[in-house]
Design a protein around this motif. Sequence first.
Motif, PDB file in Angstrom:
ATOM      1  N   ARG A  47       0.836  -1.203   0.000  1.00 49.57           N
ATOM      2  CA  ARG A  47       0.000   0.000   0.000  1.00 49.57           C
ATOM      3  C   ARG A  47       0.868   1.249   0.000  1.00 49.57           C
ATOM      4  N   ARG A  48       1.826   1.297   0.885  1.00 49.94           N
ATOM      5  CA  ARG A  48       2.654   2.493   1.024  1.00 49.94           C
ATOM      6  C   ARG A  48       3.591   2.673  -0.169  1.00 49.94           C
ATOM      7  N   SER A  49       3.819   1.588  -0.909  1.00 50.83           N
ATOM      8  CA  SER A  49       4.632   1.689  -2.124  1.00 50.83           C
ATOM      9  C   SER A  49       3.804   2.121  -3.323  1.00 50.83           C
ATOM     10  N   GLY A  50       2.489   2.306  -3.117  1.00 53.25           N
ATOM     11  CA  GLY A  50       1.611   2.740  -4.194  1.00 53.25           C
ATOM     12  C   GLY A  50       0.909   1.613  -4.922  1.00 53.25           C
ATOM     13  N   TRP A  51       1.011   0.391  -4.393  1.00 52.72           N
ATOM     14  CA  TRP A  51       0.410  -0.774  -5.049  1.00 52.72           C
ATOM     15  C   TRP A  51      -0.497  -1.539  -4.090  1.00 52.72           C
ATOM     16  N   PRO A  52      -1.574  -0.949  -3.608  1.00 52.11           N
ATOM     17  CA  PRO A  52      -2.474  -1.691  -2.714  1.00 52.11           C
ATOM     18  C   PRO A  52      -3.117  -2.872  -3.421  1.00 52.11           C
ATOM     19  N   ALA A  53      -3.320  -3.958  -2.676  1.00 56.35           N
ATOM     20  CA  ALA A  53      -3.823  -5.187  -3.274  1.00 56.35           C
ATOM     21  C   ALA A  53      -5.196  -4.991  -3.917  1.00 56.35           C
ATOM     22  N   GLY A  54      -6.067  -4.200  -3.283  1.00 56.88           N
ATOM     23  CA  GLY A  54      -7.401  -3.987  -3.849  1.00 56.88           C
ATOM     24  C   GLY A  54      -7.349  -3.287  -5.183  1.00 56.88           C
ATOM     25  N   MET A  55      -6.538  -2.247  -5.284  1.00 62.42           N
ATOM     26  CA  MET A  55      -6.424  -1.517  -6.543  1.00 62.42           C
ATOM     27  C   MET A  55      -5.824  -2.390  -7.642  1.00 62.42           C
ATOM     28  N   LEU A  56      -4.806  -3.170  -7.311  1.00 61.96           N
ATOM     29  CA  LEU A  56      -4.172  -4.019  -8.317  1.00 61.96           C
ATOM     30  C   LEU A  56      -5.183  -4.994  -8.911  1.00 61.96           C
ATOM     31  N   TYR A  57      -6.046  -5.541  -8.070  1.00 65.53           N
ATOM     32  CA  TYR A  57      -7.025  -6.501  -8.581  1.00 65.53           C
ATOM     33  C   TYR A  57      -8.159  -5.802  -9.326  1.00 65.53           C
ATOM     34  N   GLU A  58      -8.736  -4.788  -8.724  1.00 67.55           N
ATOM     35  CA  GLU A  58      -9.914  -4.148  -9.315  1.00 67.55           C
ATOM     36  C   GLU A  58      -9.590  -3.422 -10.616  1.00 67.55           C
ATOM     37  N   ASP A  59      -8.410  -2.822 -10.709  1.00 69.65           N
ATOM     38  CA  ASP A  59      -8.057  -2.072 -11.914  1.00 69.65           C
ATOM     39  C   ASP A  59      -7.399  -2.936 -12.979  1.00 69.65           C
ATOM     40  N   PHE A  60      -6.531  -3.866 -12.557  1.00 68.63           N
ATOM     41  CA  PHE A  60      -5.710  -4.592 -13.525  1.00 68.63           C
ATOM     42  C   PHE A  60      -5.897  -6.112 -13.486  1.00 68.63           C
ATOM     43  N   GLY A  61      -6.754  -6.601 -12.597  1.00 67.47           N
ATOM     44  CA  GLY A  61      -6.952  -8.048 -12.504  1.00 67.47           C
ATOM     45  C   GLY A  61      -5.740  -8.780 -11.967  1.00 67.47           C
ATOM     46  N   LEU A  62      -4.917  -8.106 -11.134  1.00 69.76           N
ATOM     47  CA  LEU A  62      -3.710  -8.719 -10.584  1.00 69.76           C
ATOM     48  C   LEU A  62      -3.949  -9.131  -9.139  1.00 69.76           C
ATOM     49  N   CYS A  63      -3.712 -10.382  -8.849  1.00 65.91           N
ATOM     50  CA  CYS A  63      -3.909 -10.931  -7.512  1.00 65.91           C
ATOM     51  C   CYS A  63      -2.576 -10.941  -6.762  1.00 65.91           C
ATOM     52  N   VAL A  64      -2.535 -10.314  -5.612  1.00 67.26           N
ATOM     53  CA  VAL A  64      -1.343 -10.359  -4.767  1.00 67.26           C
ATOM     54  C   VAL A  64      -1.328 -11.713  -4.061  1.00 67.26           C
ATOM     55  N   ASP A  65      -0.343 -12.530  -4.376  1.00 70.05           N
ATOM     56  CA  ASP A  65      -0.222 -13.861  -3.778  1.00 70.05           C
ATOM     57  C   ASP A  65       1.098 -13.982  -3.048  1.00 70.05           C
ATOM     58  N   ILE A  66       1.042 -14.246  -1.741  1.00 61.73           N
ATOM     59  CA  ILE A  66       2.241 -14.655  -1.022  1.00 61.73           C
ATOM     60  C   ILE A  66       2.492 -16.113  -1.393  1.00 61.73           C
ATOM     61  N   VAL A  67       3.612 -16.369  -2.059  1.00 64.72           N
ATOM     62  CA  VAL A  67       3.878 -17.714  -2.581  1.00 64.72           C
ATOM     63  C   VAL A  67       4.913 -18.462  -1.757  1.00 64.72           C
ATOM     64  N   SER A  68       5.600 -17.780  -0.848  1.00 65.16           N
ATOM     65  CA  SER A  68       6.467 -18.494   0.097  1.00 65.16           C
ATOM     66  C   SER A  68       6.668 -17.638   1.322  1.00 65.16           C
ATOM     67  N   ILE A  69       6.829 -18.317   2.444  1.00 61.49           N
ATOM     68  CA  ILE A  69       7.095 -17.645   3.710  1.00 61.49           C
ATOM     69  C   ILE A  69       7.978 -18.558   4.537  1.00 61.49           C
ATOM     70  N   ASP A  70       9.000 -17.968   5.142  1.00 61.11           N
ATOM     71  CA  ASP A  70       9.943 -18.710   5.980  1.00 61.11           C
ATOM     72  C   ASP A  70      10.154 -17.867   7.231  1.00 61.11           C
ATOM     73  N   ALA A  71       9.629 -18.344   8.361  1.00 59.90           N
ATOM     74  CA  ALA A  71       9.590 -17.524   9.566  1.00 59.90           C
ATOM     75  C   ALA A  71      10.296 -18.210  10.724  1.00 59.90           C
ATOM     76  N   ALA A  72      11.137 -17.455  11.417  1.00 62.12           N
ATOM     77  CA  ALA A  72      11.747 -17.894  12.667  1.00 62.12           C
ATOM     78  C   ALA A  72      11.121 -17.100  13.802  1.00 62.12           C
ATOM     79  N   ILE A  73      10.560 -17.809  14.774  1.00 60.39           N
ATOM     80  CA  ILE A  73       9.896 -17.176  15.913  1.00 60.39           C
ATOM     81  C   ILE A  73      10.844 -17.271  17.100  1.00 60.39           C
ATOM     82  N   VAL A  74      11.384 -16.133  17.512  1.00 65.52           N
ATOM     83  CA  VAL A  74      12.452 -16.147  18.511  1.00 65.52           C
ATOM     84  C   VAL A  74      11.956 -15.831  19.920  1.00 65.52           C
ATOM     85  N   SER A  75      10.765 -15.274  20.043  1.00 67.31           N
ATOM     86  CA  SER A  75      10.173 -15.055  21.362  1.00 67.31           C
ATOM     87  C   SER A  75       8.662 -14.972  21.204  1.00 67.31           C
ATOM     88  N   ALA A  76       7.968 -15.125  22.308  1.00 72.08           N
ATOM     89  CA  ALA A  76       6.513 -15.215  22.264  1.00 72.08           C
ATOM     90  C   ALA A  76       5.866 -13.854  22.059  1.00 72.08           C
TER      91      ALA A  76
END
Length: 322
Positions: A47-76
């Motif tokens: 959003r802050r980069s000027g590419w909100p997910a809603g606008m990308l889809y509604e205007d251009f038919g582009l779906c924002v897809d997170i296709v990979s995530i690798d997370a280390a949880i170091v504290s609760a």
Amino acid sequence: MPDSVDALEHPTTVQLRPRYEGSNICTWIGFKHVNYLVEEAVLEHLRRSGWPAGMLYEDFGLCVDIVSIDAAIVSATHIDDIVTARVVAEGKPVDGEIALTVGLDIHGSSTPVKTVSAKVRVALRHDPRGGGAAPVPQVLEPFTVKEIDRSSLVRVPVASTPPATVADGDELLAALTRDANAYGWKWRIPYFYCHFTERLQMSGYLRLMEEAVDLFLADRGISIKRLLDEQNWIPVVPKNSLVMLAEARMEEDIYTVLTVEDVFKRLIYTARMDCYVLRDGVPVHTATGRITHGYALIENRRDWSLAEFDDRMIQRLNGQHG
């Protein structure tokens, strides 16, 4: 709309709060909802980069897809924590995807506490459903795809190689779990695990991973409720990853296999999840991931300590029923 990808390279910082649904054990937030915080931080970065997910889809038919995530949880993370998320681009988009790092810190004391460090990849998938759309801007074309097909980008050594073709899902699961320390089951993809109308999304896979562990432990006779009642133990997750390889669609049957890969020093075990769909008898590998589990001994309403696995736990994790 920015005319270059440079806007993505400016770090963004946003404050978030975990959702109440994720406070499953005492006031601790589970790994799935920790990843949801990562996802929210990524969406705010766009959003802050000027590419909100809603606008990308509604205007251009582009779906924002997170296709990979690798997370280390170091504290609760706890339910009332204010989480500060910092998102940084890993240079220019590569392989047609946006690469980001996400760090989560908790404030409230004099020194921020690091809770999560994650790496995320994002693709823009063009969706022809929904009628006409404006032409995709030239700046977005390099990382716009017609279909999520990442098998050529991600080299994945499979835990068990499925046959080239199978008669049905039972044969597929039998092949994937044969001679393996694994548990598999068939599950129908519901619409509420999907997004952009019909495709299983990353958060759906995270929910599937959570269920895979739950079913595996119950099958081994060490269900989460049993160990909670008998030993006051509850699972904790220091690390998890999920990689989307191909698309899975609403109301398809997905065949999920959870395989225990390693038990380390009686403190943690690592399991791998692989997901397949069957199309005309051909198994399609749609996702893979890993999750590392330890067990927390609940000490009071806020604190816990890491439990050492007993012999029963080691035997059941290793597929022994003695």
